[in-house]
Design a protein around this motif. Structure first.
Motif, short mmCIF file in Angstrom:
data_model
loop_
_atom_site.label_atom_id
_atom_site.label_comp_id
_atom_site.label_asym_id
_atom_site.label_seq_id
_atom_site.Cartn_x
_atom_site.Cartn_y
_atom_site.Cartn_z
N PHE A 6 -0.07 27.00 -12.02
CA PHE A 6 -0.05 27.28 -10.59
C PHE A 6 -1.33 26.72 -9.98
CE2 PHE A 6 2.34 30.46 -12.82
CZ PHE A 6 3.44 30.72 -12.02
N LEU A 7 -1.21 26.03 -8.86
CA LEU A 7 -2.41 25.60 -8.15
C LEU A 7 -2.94 26.81 -7.38
CD1 LEU A 7 -1.49 22.04 -6.80
CD2 LEU A 7 -2.79 22.66 -8.84
N THR B 273 -13.45 39.92 -13.96
CA THR B 273 -13.73 39.47 -15.33
C THR B 273 -13.03 38.16 -15.62
OG1 THR B 273 -13.93 41.77 -16.01
CG2 THR B 273 -13.64 40.14 -17.75
N ALA B 274 -11.75 38.05 -15.31
CA ALA B 274 -11.00 36.82 -15.58
C ALA B 274 -11.57 35.65 -14.79
CB ALA B 274 -9.52 37.00 -15.25
N VAL B 275 -11.91 35.87 -13.54
CA VAL B 275 -12.46 34.81 -12.69
C VAL B 275 -13.83 34.38 -13.20
CG1 VAL B 275 -13.32 34.28 -10.38
CG2 VAL B 275 -11.11 35.40 -10.67
N ARG B 276 -14.67 35.32 -13.57
CA ARG B 276 -16.03 35.01 -14.02
C ARG B 276 -16.03 34.34 -15.39
NH1 ARG B 276 -17.95 39.56 -12.94
NH2 ARG B 276 -17.59 40.56 -14.93
N GLU B 277 -15.22 34.83 -16.32
CA GLU B 277 -15.26 34.32 -17.69
C GLU B 277 -14.70 32.91 -17.83
OE1 GLU B 277 -13.62 37.15 -20.38
OE2 GLU B 277 -15.27 38.54 -20.08
N ASP B 278 -13.86 32.47 -16.92
CA ASP B 278 -13.30 31.13 -17.05
C ASP B 278 -14.17 30.05 -16.43
OD1 ASP B 278 -11.06 31.18 -18.67
OD2 ASP B 278 -9.81 32.00 -17.09
N VAL C 165 -8.32 24.62 -5.28
CA VAL C 165 -9.68 24.69 -5.81
C VAL C 165 -9.70 24.92 -7.32
CG1 VAL C 165 -10.71 25.43 -3.63
CG2 VAL C 165 -9.87 27.16 -5.26
N ALA C 166 -8.56 25.30 -7.88
CA ALA C 166 -8.47 25.55 -9.32
C ALA C 166 -6.99 25.60 -9.68
CB ALA C 166 -9.16 26.87 -9.68
N ALA C 167 -6.74 25.80 -10.95
CA ALA C 167 -5.38 26.02 -11.43
C ALA C 167 -5.42 27.19 -12.38
CB ALA C 167 -4.82 24.78 -12.11
N ALA D 177 1.97 35.87 -20.20
CA ALA D 177 0.62 36.42 -20.06
C ALA D 177 -0.29 35.36 -19.46
CB ALA D 177 0.09 36.85 -21.42
N PHE D 178 -1.30 35.82 -18.73
CA PHE D 178 -2.32 34.93 -18.19
C PHE D 178 -3.02 34.23 -19.36
CE2 PHE D 178 -6.90 34.51 -17.27
CZ PHE D 178 -6.83 33.51 -16.32
N SER D 179 -3.25 32.93 -19.21
CA SER D 179 -3.96 32.17 -20.24
C SER D 179 -5.38 31.85 -19.78
CB SER D 179 -3.20 30.88 -20.56
OG SER D 179 -3.93 30.07 -21.45
N HIS D 180 -5.52 31.08 -18.68
CA HIS D 180 -6.85 30.68 -18.22
C HIS D 180 -6.80 30.06 -16.83
CE1 HIS D 180 -5.13 27.05 -20.01
NE2 HIS D 180 -5.96 26.35 -19.28
N PHE D 181 -7.97 30.00 -16.21
CA PHE D 181 -8.18 29.24 -14.98
C PHE D 181 -8.99 28.00 -15.35
CE2 PHE D 181 -8.12 33.58 -12.94
CZ PHE D 181 -6.95 33.39 -12.23
N PHE D 182 -8.86 26.95 -14.56
CA PHE D 182 -9.69 25.77 -14.79
C PHE D 182 -9.79 24.95 -13.52
CE2 PHE D 182 -5.38 24.68 -15.87
CZ PHE D 182 -5.19 23.43 -15.31
N GLU D 183 -10.78 24.06 -13.51
CA GLU D 183 -11.00 23.12 -12.42
C GLU D 183 -10.98 21.72 -13.02
OE1 GLU D 183 -14.65 24.10 -10.46
OE2 GLU D 183 -14.03 26.15 -10.07
N GLY D 184 -11.21 20.72 -12.20
CA GLY D 184 -11.34 19.37 -12.72
C GLY D 184 -10.49 18.37 -11.96
#
Length: 195
Positions: free
Chosen positions: A71-72, A24-29, A80-82, A93-100
């Motif tokens: 964290f990379l 869920t966390a991987v897909r939603e971000d 591939v993401a952070a 707490a976990f906040s989010h994953f992102f790319e860019g």
């Protein structure tokens, strides 16, 4: 000279690892690279993230606020993401994953910093009013990662993409760069930029 990376809070790292294991966390971000990873993903290269609260105009000290740990996320040896963890009243707490573009730029700036002759404590400094992110090389390598003030000898390396007029990947003494940001961050400058 090696960088002296402060240890990330264990609950912050744990929150990122737990999120990596959560479809869920991987897909939603909306991070396609996490969904298409070919090897087990790992979280590394932790950096405390500070936001510039006050740029230090007219003799005042520049001030920051710790907003999280980044964290990379690596697929093999390639970032591939952070992932970012944020402080909460109960801990981390976990906040989010992102790319860019800041991923490769962060890795490049860390490599630049490793080649410098002076030891530093690496941090990230966000300047939201300018959509700017820098690698902050704190000269006091024994400081707590949450320490909010700049030290004499601190260096800032703007990451790409940098705001117009500021060269990415060019190290600047914090004492020289921060005063240049102050006029750009003033309310009048923001109004002119949006007009």
């Amino acid at each position: 000279m090696p960088l002296h990376v402060p240890p990330a809070p264990a609950p912050a790292l744990r929150s990122i690892r737990t999120a990596l294991g959560s479809p869920t966390a991987v897909r939603e971000d909306r991070t396609p690279s996490l969904r298409s990873a070919r090897t087990p993903l790992t979280a590394g290269d932790p950096l405390p993230v500070h936001v510039l609260e006050q740029a230090g105009a007219r003799g005042t000290a520049a001030r920051t606020r710790l907003t999280g740990w980044r964290f990379l996320i690596k697929d093999g040896d390639r970032a591939v993401a952070a992932g970012e963890a944020m402080p909460t009243p109960d801990g981390w707490a976990f906040s989010h994953f992102f790319e860019g573009p800041y991923l490769a730029s962060t890795e490049r700036a860390l490599a630049q910093a490793e080649a410098l002759p002076t030891p530093y404590q690496p941090r990230l400094l966000s300047v939201p009013g300018l959509y700017m992110l820098t690698l902050w090389l704190h000269a006091d390598i024994t400081a707590d990662a949450a320490f909010e003030l700049f030290a004499p000898g601190d260096v800032l390396i703007p990451l790409a993409p940098a705001p117009p007029g500021i060269a990415a990947h060019r190290p600047h003494r914090a004492a020289d760069l921060l005063p240049l940001l102050t006029p750009r961050l003033s309310p009048g400058a923001r109004l002119q930029a949006t007009a």
